[in-house]
Structure formats: structure tokens, C-alpha cells
Design an enzyme around this catalytic site. Sequence first.
Site, PDB file in Angstrom:
ATOM      1  N   ARG A 167       0.807  -1.160   0.019  1.00 48.90           N
ATOM      2  CA  ARG A 167      -0.125   0.179  -0.217  1.00 48.90           C
ATOM      3  C   ARG A 167       0.791   1.267   0.001  1.00 48.90           C
ATOM      4  NH1 ARG A 167      -3.463  -1.466   5.248  1.00 48.90           N
ATOM      5  NH2 ARG A 167      -1.590  -2.615   5.734  1.00 48.90           N
ATOM      6  N   LYS A 210       2.611   1.844   7.346  1.00 50.00           N
ATOM      7  CA  LYS A 210       2.943   0.983   8.486  1.00 50.00           C
ATOM      8  C   LYS A 210       3.816   1.732   9.200  1.00 50.00           C
ATOM      9  CE  LYS A 210       1.786  -2.539   8.907  1.00 50.00           C
ATOM     10  NZ  LYS A 210       0.561  -3.283   9.440  1.00 50.00           N
ATOM     11  N   TYR A 227      -0.208   3.872  10.851  1.00 47.63           N
ATOM     12  CA  TYR A 227      -0.358   2.970  11.892  1.00 47.63           C
ATOM     13  C   TYR A 227       0.996   2.491  12.676  1.00 47.63           C
ATOM     14  CZ  TYR A 227      -4.748   1.450   9.195  1.00 47.63           C
ATOM     15  OH  TYR A 227      -6.004   1.373   8.658  1.00 47.63           O
ATOM     16  N   HIS A 243       0.879   0.986  16.245  1.00 46.54           N
ATOM     17  CA  HIS A 243       0.783  -0.227  17.218  1.00 46.54           C
ATOM     18  C   HIS A 243       1.933  -0.328  18.001  1.00 46.54           C
ATOM     19  CE1 HIS A 243      -2.572  -1.946  15.280  1.00 46.54           C
ATOM     20  NE2 HIS A 243      -1.914  -1.620  14.046  1.00 46.54           N
ATOM     21  N   GLU A 286      -4.584   3.875  14.547  1.00 48.46           N
ATOM     22  CA  GLU A 286      -5.345   2.933  15.309  1.00 48.46           C
ATOM     23  C   GLU A 286      -5.803   3.427  16.734  1.00 48.46           C
ATOM     24  OE1 GLU A 286      -2.189   2.463  14.735  1.00 48.46           O
ATOM     25  OE2 GLU A 286      -1.091   2.091  16.551  1.00 48.46           O
ATOM     26  N   ASP A 326      -4.134 -11.248  13.851  1.00 48.89           N
ATOM     27  CA  ASP A 326      -3.375 -10.063  14.302  1.00 48.89           C
ATOM     28  C   ASP A 326      -3.559  -9.736  15.719  1.00 48.89           C
ATOM     29  OD1 ASP A 326      -6.147  -9.160  14.061  1.00 48.89           O
ATOM     30  OD2 ASP A 326      -5.410  -6.938  13.287  1.00 48.89           O
TER      31      ASP A 326
END
Length: 370
Positions: A15, A74, A93, A95, A117, A269
Site C-alpha cells: 500500500r 505501516k 499505523y 501499534h 489505530e 493479528d
Amino acid sequence: MKIGVPKEIKNHEQRVAMTPLGVQLLTRDNHQVKIEKGAGEAAGFSDEAYKEAGALLTDSSAEVWQQELIVKVKEPQATEYHFFREGMILLTYLHLANEPELTNALKEKGVTAIAYETMTKDQSDLPMLTPMSQIAGRLSVQLAAHYLQSPKGGKGILLGGVPGVENGHVVIIGGGVAGQNALQIAKGLGAHVTLLDVKPSVLQKIEEVYGNEVVTLMSNEVNIAQAVQKADIVIGAVLIPGSKAPTLVTEEMVKAMKPGSVIVDIAVDQGGIFETEDHTTTHDDPVYMKHGILHYAVANMPGAVPKTSTIALTDVTIPYVLKIANSGIEQVAKQDTMVYSGINTYQGYITNEAIADTFNEDYRSLSKLL
Ligand SMILES: NC(=O)c1ccc[n+]([C@@H]2O[C@H](COP(=O)([O-])OP(=O)(O)OC[C@H]3O[C@@H](n4cnc5c(N)ncnc54)[C@H](O)[C@@H]3O)[C@@H](O)[C@H]2O)c1
């Protein structure tokens, strides 16, 4: 504002964080977008299309990372940490709870890191995650139907059947965003569907939409065991926000399924809901066989459809990129709860309480720093 869009370098990530349309919207407001050459190629967006939209293209990732606002998909990889610098705004994102080194690097360099997120109006609504769950849900049934074919190791049935031949049976565990999207495709392909959830309101909503076309069941050990045994496809689509996914389908239940059936665990995930899942898989080698059952356990399913995923992601992110570029991060953070809740690190502090707790680090309330 000067905005940079790097090429994603995480393994198998195809992406890109911005479509040419996104570039157009930003340049129309007099912002400058610098994008790394080839960044959109795998997602079907050529350098030419970005140039026409008004972007500046460069071969140099360093040059892209020098911009004021970096928009990514990412989390930055270790080889990108040296690009961090004080005052940089990073939107992606992240995380961070799984990324101690990255958290440290962002904090030490004083990066304003905004995680898609954690952007929320209230804890139950995560608009930046919704499109990816929609995509994963829809893909899950499409993929499982493919693996049901005998050359793929499946039991050799056509999900929709034909006149005179029974159609296949899909069991969906978890009726949230991913589960409902899986349901939509399973019904579209003509399958029998059983959906289980722990929330009566979810089951009620599904019954209101589909009537008797879908069997809805309360999710508990007995109902799961009975449903799974009859299934050709089982989809795992459970989420308990902030927690590891519970193990809901035991090894015994998987052993009781008919050989050649297919499991797709979207929730892999978060650790997955099947006891027989001992590893996650990748798009290169997405399935493995255990007890005669095909297991699909790819943790970044939307990566299989990078064009759709890129457009869906940009649709939800661009309004916030525009807001930050037009008004500056401090101003927007004060006015917009979505952006405020997304800021995980700011001026060398962790500003997300859950992440600070995870690493036993000091937490600073963003409102006191702004
Ligand atoms: N693998 C991938 O590429 C990928 C992509 C997107 C999302 N996901 C994951 O998919 C999962 C689902 O996401 P979502 O957006 O649909 O979440 P959601 O919050 O919209 O839905 C989760 C549902 O699970 C239900 N649930 C909770 N406990 C349950 C139980 N014991 N039994 C049955 N149902 C239960 C909830 O009531 C809720 O309806 C998450 O783990 C998410 O991270 C994975």
C-alpha cells in the site's frame, strides 16, 4: 505545509499512504507533497499520476523524510529511525504496544507520532481501522471459497452449490465490522451462514437485516462446537478491544471438522481464536494444513488488495492530513478529539496512557503539554 510520503519498506507491504487524489486535495490548498518515486506502483498509482496531481517526486527517501509531516501506512522500520527529528509529525499505523524500540526512538527524538489505530471519538469507534476490517471481512470468504477447491487442498465444493446440489456452510464467529462484511459476501455467493456473537444487539441487528436467511447464535462453547463441526468454512472475526483474542475454537473442535474444510482467522493479528494456529502466515505462503483442515492466518490481509486498501485508507485519512496541514498540529489537537487521541508521543513524552503503562514509562497528559 511540506508533506512527505515515503515508499513503504515493510515486508510485503504494497500500500501507499496517499493516492493522487489526496495529493490533488493538498496541493489545491497550497501545500507541498513530496513522494518517493515508485511509492504507489504496487498499488496501481504511477509516478506520472502523482506528478499530474501536483506532487514532487524524488529518488531520495532522506529527502522525503525531511518534510514537516510524514504520512505513511505501516510503522517505521528500524532502518528508518535515523530519519526521526524533533518537531517531525508522523501519521501512520504504529501499534506501539508491540514496538518498544520504535516507541523509544520516537520519544527520544521528540517526534509527534499520531497512530491511526488510536484515533477515536469514543473507545468503541475506530474509524481508521474500519475500512481495513471491511476489506479483511470481504476477502475472507472470497479466499476461503478459493481454498475449498480440490486443487488447493480443499474438499472440492462450490460454495453456492448448483440446482440439485446443496450449497456450502460458512460459520462466522464475531459479528462486528469484519464479521458483517464476511456475511455479506458469503450470502452473495449463495452460502448457508451461521453467525455467532456474544452481544445480543449484534445478533438482533443481523436478524433485522437478513431475517431467517442467516442463523444467529449466542457465542458459547457448546454452540461454537456444534456450528464448527458442520462448517465448510469457519471465519474468526472476534475483537475484544485492547486484549489478546480469546481461544474459542479448540483443537478438539478443529479435529471434529471434515477434512478439506477451511479456516480463515481474521483475528490472527490479535493472537487468533483457533487453538490449532501455531503461526501467522504471509501472502507468499498463506495456508497450512493441520488435522486435514486448511488454515489461513495472514495478519495483513488488506495487503493482498493494495489498490482498494490504499483508496479506502486515504478516504479516511486525507481529511485529517488536510486539517493538520491547514491549521498546524497544536491547533488541531486542541480542537479535534480524533487527532488528540491519536497522538502517542509528543515533545519527548508518551501521551497515550495504555502505551506508557505497557512499558512502565512516564505518561504525560497531552492537554498539559499543548
Ligand atoms: N488479519 C487482518 O489482516 C485484519 C485486518 C483487519 C482487521 N483485523 C482484525 O479483525 C478482528 C475483528 O475486527 P472488527 O473491526 O470486526 O472488530 P469489531 O469490534 O467490529 O467486531 C468484533 C466482534 O467480536 C465480538 N466478540 C467479542 N467476543 C466474542 C466472542 N467470545 N464470541 C463471538 N464474538 C465475540 C464483539 O461482540 C464484536 O461484535 C480484529 O482482531 C482486527 O484487528 C485483521
